[in-house]
Design a protein around this motif. Structure first.
Motif, PDB file in Angstrom:
ATOM      1  N   HIS A  47       0.788  -1.237   0.000  1.00 41.73           N
ATOM      2  CA  HIS A  47       0.000   0.000   0.000  1.00 41.73           C
ATOM      3  C   HIS A  47       0.820   1.287   0.000  1.00 41.73           C
ATOM      4  O   HIS A  47       0.239   2.370  -0.091  1.00 41.73           O
ATOM      5  CB  HIS A  47      -0.956   0.000   1.196  1.00 41.73           C
ATOM      6  CG  HIS A  47      -1.884  -1.177   1.192  1.00 41.73           C
ATOM      7  ND1 HIS A  47      -2.903  -1.316   0.284  1.00 41.73           N
ATOM      8  CD2 HIS A  47      -1.913  -2.287   1.965  1.00 41.73           C
ATOM      9  CE1 HIS A  47      -3.546  -2.453   0.502  1.00 41.73           C
ATOM     10  NE2 HIS A  47      -2.958  -3.075   1.514  1.00 41.73           N
ATOM     11  N   HIS A  48       2.117   1.158   0.096  1.00 37.85           N
ATOM     12  CA  HIS A  48       3.000   2.330   0.140  1.00 37.85           C
ATOM     13  C   HIS A  48       4.303   1.986  -0.575  1.00 37.85           C
ATOM     14  O   HIS A  48       4.601   0.814  -0.775  1.00 37.85           O
ATOM     15  CB  HIS A  48       3.313   2.721   1.592  1.00 37.85           C
ATOM     16  CG  HIS A  48       2.103   2.988   2.417  1.00 37.85           C
ATOM     17  ND1 HIS A  48       1.400   4.165   2.346  1.00 37.85           N
ATOM     18  CD2 HIS A  48       1.446   2.203   3.321  1.00 37.85           C
ATOM     19  CE1 HIS A  48       0.370   4.114   3.174  1.00 37.85           C
ATOM     20  NE2 HIS A  48       0.378   2.931   3.771  1.00 37.85           N
ATOM     21  N   PRO A  49       5.097   2.968  -0.909  1.00 37.29           N
ATOM     22  CA  PRO A  49       6.404   2.678  -1.528  1.00 37.29           C
ATOM     23  C   PRO A  49       7.467   2.407  -0.465  1.00 37.29           C
ATOM     24  O   PRO A  49       8.518   3.035  -0.437  1.00 37.29           O
ATOM     25  CB  PRO A  49       6.690   3.962  -2.314  1.00 37.29           C
ATOM     26  CG  PRO A  49       6.051   5.043  -1.500  1.00 37.29           C
ATOM     27  CD  PRO A  49       4.799   4.409  -0.928  1.00 37.29           C
ATOM     28  N   TRP A  50       7.178   1.474   0.448  1.00 35.88           N
ATOM     29  CA  TRP A  50       8.024   1.239   1.604  1.00 35.88           C
ATOM     30  C   TRP A  50       8.472  -0.206   1.705  1.00 35.88           C
ATOM     31  O   TRP A  50       7.747  -1.122   1.337  1.00 35.88           O
ATOM     32  CB  TRP A  50       7.293   1.554   2.907  1.00 35.88           C
ATOM     33  CG  TRP A  50       6.790   2.940   3.072  1.00 35.88           C
ATOM     34  CD1 TRP A  50       7.218   4.073   2.439  1.00 35.88           C
ATOM     35  CD2 TRP A  50       5.737   3.348   3.930  1.00 35.88           C
ATOM     36  NE1 TRP A  50       6.514   5.161   2.865  1.00 35.88           N
ATOM     37  CE2 TRP A  50       5.580   4.746   3.793  1.00 35.88           C
ATOM     38  CE3 TRP A  50       4.914   2.681   4.819  1.00 35.88           C
ATOM     39  CZ2 TRP A  50       4.641   5.475   4.500  1.00 35.88           C
ATOM     40  CZ3 TRP A  50       3.970   3.403   5.525  1.00 35.88           C
ATOM     41  CH2 TRP A  50       3.846   4.785   5.372  1.00 35.88           C
ATOM     42  N   VAL A  51       9.654  -0.366   2.294  1.00 35.36           N
ATOM     43  CA  VAL A  51      10.140  -1.674   2.714  1.00 35.36           C
ATOM     44  C   VAL A  51      10.418  -1.551   4.206  1.00 35.36           C
ATOM     45  O   VAL A  51      11.165  -0.666   4.634  1.00 35.36           O
ATOM     46  CB  VAL A  51      11.422  -2.082   1.955  1.00 35.36           C
ATOM     47  CG1 VAL A  51      12.015  -3.341   2.549  1.00 35.36           C
ATOM     48  CG2 VAL A  51      11.132  -2.251   0.475  1.00 35.36           C
ATOM     49  N   VAL A  80      12.104   3.998   1.935  1.00 28.71           N
ATOM     50  CA  VAL A  80      11.276   4.449   0.812  1.00 28.71           C
ATOM     51  C   VAL A  80      11.958   4.007  -0.476  1.00 28.71           C
ATOM     52  O   VAL A  80      13.177   4.107  -0.618  1.00 28.71           O
ATOM     53  CB  VAL A  80      11.093   5.989   0.844  1.00 28.71           C
ATOM     54  CG1 VAL A  80      10.281   6.459  -0.350  1.00 28.71           C
ATOM     55  CG2 VAL A  80      10.442   6.413   2.151  1.00 28.71           C
ATOM     56  N   THR A  81      11.152   3.497  -1.405  1.00 26.24           N
ATOM     57  CA  THR A  81      11.695   2.965  -2.648  1.00 26.24           C
ATOM     58  C   THR A  81      10.785   3.289  -3.824  1.00 26.24           C
ATOM     59  O   THR A  81       9.592   3.538  -3.637  1.00 26.24           O
ATOM     60  CB  THR A  81      11.897   1.436  -2.538  1.00 26.24           C
ATOM     61  OG1 THR A  81      12.435   0.950  -3.755  1.00 26.24           O
ATOM     62  CG2 THR A  81      10.600   0.730  -2.237  1.00 26.24           C
ATOM     63  N   ASP A  87       8.945  -6.258  -6.552  1.00 25.53           N
ATOM     64  CA  ASP A  87      10.291  -6.051  -6.004  1.00 25.53           C
ATOM     65  C   ASP A  87      10.230  -5.555  -4.556  1.00 25.53           C
ATOM     66  O   ASP A  87      11.045  -5.953  -3.721  1.00 25.53           O
ATOM     67  CB  ASP A  87      11.075  -5.066  -6.868  1.00 25.53           C
ATOM     68  CG  ASP A  87      11.387  -5.621  -8.250  1.00 25.53           C
ATOM     69  OD1 ASP A  87      11.314  -6.860  -8.439  1.00 25.53           O
ATOM     70  OD2 ASP A  87      11.677  -4.825  -9.157  1.00 25.53           O
ATOM     71  N   ARG A  88       9.253  -4.687  -4.243  1.00 20.55           N
ATOM     72  CA  ARG A  88       9.087  -4.224  -2.856  1.00 20.55           C
ATOM     73  C   ARG A  88       8.738  -5.393  -1.946  1.00 20.55           C
ATOM     74  O   ARG A  88       9.272  -5.522  -0.850  1.00 20.55           O
ATOM     75  CB  ARG A  88       7.974  -3.171  -2.754  1.00 20.55           C
ATOM     76  CG  ARG A  88       8.356  -1.792  -3.186  1.00 20.55           C
ATOM     77  CD  ARG A  88       7.375  -0.732  -2.717  1.00 20.55           C
ATOM     78  NE  ARG A  88       5.971  -1.009  -2.919  1.00 20.55           N
ATOM     79  CZ  ARG A  88       5.266  -0.695  -4.007  1.00 20.55           C
ATOM     80  NH1 ARG A  88       5.852  -0.115  -5.040  1.00 20.55           N
ATOM     81  NH2 ARG A  88       3.978  -0.953  -4.072  1.00 20.55           N
ATOM     82  N   LEU A  89       7.821  -6.240  -2.417  1.00 19.06           N
ATOM     83  CA  LEU A  89       7.436  -7.399  -1.606  1.00 19.06           C
ATOM     84  C   LEU A  89       8.612  -8.340  -1.385  1.00 19.06           C
ATOM     85  O   LEU A  89       8.794  -8.860  -0.281  1.00 19.06           O
ATOM     86  CB  LEU A  89       6.270  -8.145  -2.261  1.00 19.06           C
ATOM     87  CG  LEU A  89       4.906  -7.502  -2.082  1.00 19.06           C
ATOM     88  CD1 LEU A  89       3.880  -8.164  -3.000  1.00 19.06           C
ATOM     89  CD2 LEU A  89       4.455  -7.569  -0.625  1.00 19.06           C
ATOM     90  N   GLU A  90       9.415  -8.551  -2.406  1.00 24.35           N
ATOM     91  CA  GLU A  90      10.581  -9.429  -2.241  1.00 24.35           C
ATOM     92  C   GLU A  90      11.606  -8.804  -1.289  1.00 24.35           C
ATOM     93  O   GLU A  90      12.185  -9.492  -0.444  1.00 24.35           O
ATOM     94  CB  GLU A  90      11.226  -9.745  -3.589  1.00 24.35           C
ATOM     95  CG  GLU A  90      12.430 -10.657  -3.494  1.00 24.35           C
ATOM     96  CD  GLU A  90      12.195 -11.943  -2.696  1.00 24.35           C
ATOM     97  OE1 GLU A  90      13.148 -12.394  -2.023  1.00 24.35           O
ATOM     98  OE2 GLU A  90      11.091 -12.501  -2.721  1.00 24.35           O
TER      99      GLU A  90
END
Length: 165
Positions: A47-51, A80-81, A87-90
């Protein structure tokens, strides 16, 4: 975490009017702790551009007062990415796995939770969290939560005890 297990055991014993073997609360406390980290990682990435790296992000959570499962999680410093969702999930899974393995392998339990169970639970909790967030059925698991030890309760969906059935 010892206090959690004891309080969960007492609460569950009241609910089921039966003695609760130590295996169930021990597995549940570990699983719920891992789940708080997995939920933060999966949902932040979806839901966000976050890891979210659980330790580096300052992950913390609150417990439901009587049943003692996590009800609210918070973190302070996600990475933040601009990476796409997959790719974020991985990246989130890899970050979660580092801290989750350390926690699972160091978790002190009054009953034997073997290395296989602990490692499998780390991966199982991530897979279950991702499946739930994606609206999918629970995946088959390599670890057991031992809920079947309670009176009138059977193995949960995906339980490894059902794999040979």
């Amino acid at each position: 975490m010892h206090d959690w297990r004891e309080r969960l055991s007492i609460s569950t014993a009241r609910q089921y009017a039966a003695v609760v073997p130590d295996s169930m609360p021990s597995a549940f406390v570990l699983q719920w702790t891992l789940e708080a980290a997995a939920e933060a990682g999966v949902h932040a990435a979806r839901h966000h551009p976050w890891v979210v790296h659980p330790v580096e992000s300052g992950l913390s959570f609150e417990l439901q007062p009587s049943q003692l499962y996590p009800v609210a999680a918070q973190f302070e410093r996600p990475r933040v990415t601009t990476e796409p969702l997959d790719d974020r999930l991985e990246a989130a899974r890899a970050a979660y796995r580092v801290d989750a393995l350390e926690l699972a392998l160091g978790y002190r339990s009054p009953v034997r939770l073997g290395q296989h169970t602990r490692r499998a639970m780390v991966d199982d909790v991530w897979a279950m969290t991702l499946a739930r967030a994606s609206g999918q059925r629970p995946p088959a698991r390599g670890s057991c939560c031992f809920i079947y030890v309670l009176p009138g309760v059977h193995e949960c969906s995906g339980c490894p005890r059902l794999a040979g059935a």
